[in-house]
Scaffold this motif. Structure first.
Motif, short mmCIF file in Angstrom:
data_model
loop_
_atom_site.label_atom_id
_atom_site.label_comp_id
_atom_site.label_asym_id
_atom_site.label_seq_id
_atom_site.Cartn_x
_atom_site.Cartn_y
_atom_site.Cartn_z
N ARG A 94 39.96 28.80 15.69
CA ARG A 94 38.88 29.72 16.05
C ARG A 94 39.47 30.79 16.96
O ARG A 94 40.17 30.49 17.92
CB ARG A 94 37.75 29.00 16.79
N ILE A 150 35.94 26.35 23.97
CA ILE A 150 35.04 27.27 23.27
C ILE A 150 33.84 27.59 24.16
O ILE A 150 33.43 28.74 24.28
CB ILE A 150 34.62 26.69 21.91
N GLU A 200 40.83 24.62 11.31
CA GLU A 200 40.34 24.26 12.64
C GLU A 200 40.50 25.37 13.67
O GLU A 200 40.01 25.25 14.79
CB GLU A 200 41.06 23.01 13.14
N TYR A 233 44.95 16.96 18.11
CA TYR A 233 45.19 17.44 16.75
C TYR A 233 46.21 16.61 15.97
O TYR A 233 46.32 16.76 14.76
CB TYR A 233 45.63 18.90 16.78
N PRO A 270 36.06 21.72 22.27
CA PRO A 270 34.72 22.30 22.49
C PRO A 270 34.52 22.83 23.91
O PRO A 270 33.79 23.82 24.10
CB PRO A 270 33.77 21.15 22.18
N GLY A 314 40.87 25.77 19.08
CA GLY A 314 40.56 24.96 17.92
C GLY A 314 39.25 24.22 18.05
O GLY A 314 38.69 24.07 19.14
N THR A 315 38.76 23.74 16.93
CA THR A 315 37.48 23.05 16.88
C THR A 315 37.47 21.76 17.69
O THR A 315 36.39 21.30 18.08
CB THR A 315 37.10 22.73 15.42
N LYS A 316 38.62 21.20 17.98
CA LYS A 316 38.69 19.97 18.76
C LYS A 316 38.81 20.23 20.26
O LYS A 316 39.16 19.33 21.03
CB LYS A 316 39.84 19.09 18.26
#
Length: 158
Positions: free
Chosen positions: A152, A128, A150, A28, A125, A121-123
């Motif tokens: 989540r 997630i 960014e 990030y 994956p 965060g989106t970075k």
């Protein structure tokens, strides 16, 4: 793998926290997670901090939960907030994160917490993917990063 309860200020916890913060900075570019944490946040019965050790006694994975209740940052009464889930690079892909996550969920459930929540965060994956494959669903954003694009947030009923 041997999973042990430790304090968040234990030397092995500090070492792994430094590693995860460095990884957040690479992903990030912001110096790491700025969420305020204190070692007492993870003291039972309002939380727990776990470290997984390999067969040689080296710390290889970590994670904790801290109790949260309704507040101005979007948490609900009975929340257990997942923090500092991390597996060292050389040990990834072996199911360690899933084992630590299951242990944290069981501990939070036993402590009377109603849902496990987390922010990622989106970075990230792979994080997630871990959480959604473990039954976590998107929820209302909460916490320090709730206004960041960014960010989540996910939750799972315990």
């Amino acid at each position: 793998m041997n999973i042990r309860r430790v304090r968040f200020d234990h030397p092995d916890a500090v070492k792994l926290n430094d590693e995860v913060q460095a990884e957040y900075h690479v992903r990030y570019g912001d110096g790491g997670d700025a969420t305020a944490l204190d070692a007492t946040d993870f003291d039972p019965p309002r939380g727990v901090y776990l470290i997984a050790y390999d067969e040689h006694g080296h710390p290889v994975a970590t994670g904790g939960w801290r109790g949260q209740d309704g507040n101005g940052e979007g948490n609900e009464d009975g929340d257990a907030e997942l923090k500092r889930m991390f597996v060292v690079d050389r040990m990834r892909g072996r199911g360690l994160a899933r084992r630590v996550l299951a242990a944290l969920e069981e501990d939070a459930r036993a402590a009377g917490r109603l849902r496990m929540v987390l922010e990622t965060g989106t970075k990230q994956p792979e994080a997630i993917a871990l959480y959604t494959s473990s039954g976590y669903e998107p929820c209302t954003k909460f916490g320090y990063y709730r206004h960041h694009e960014e960010s989540r947030c996910y939750a799972k009923q315990l």
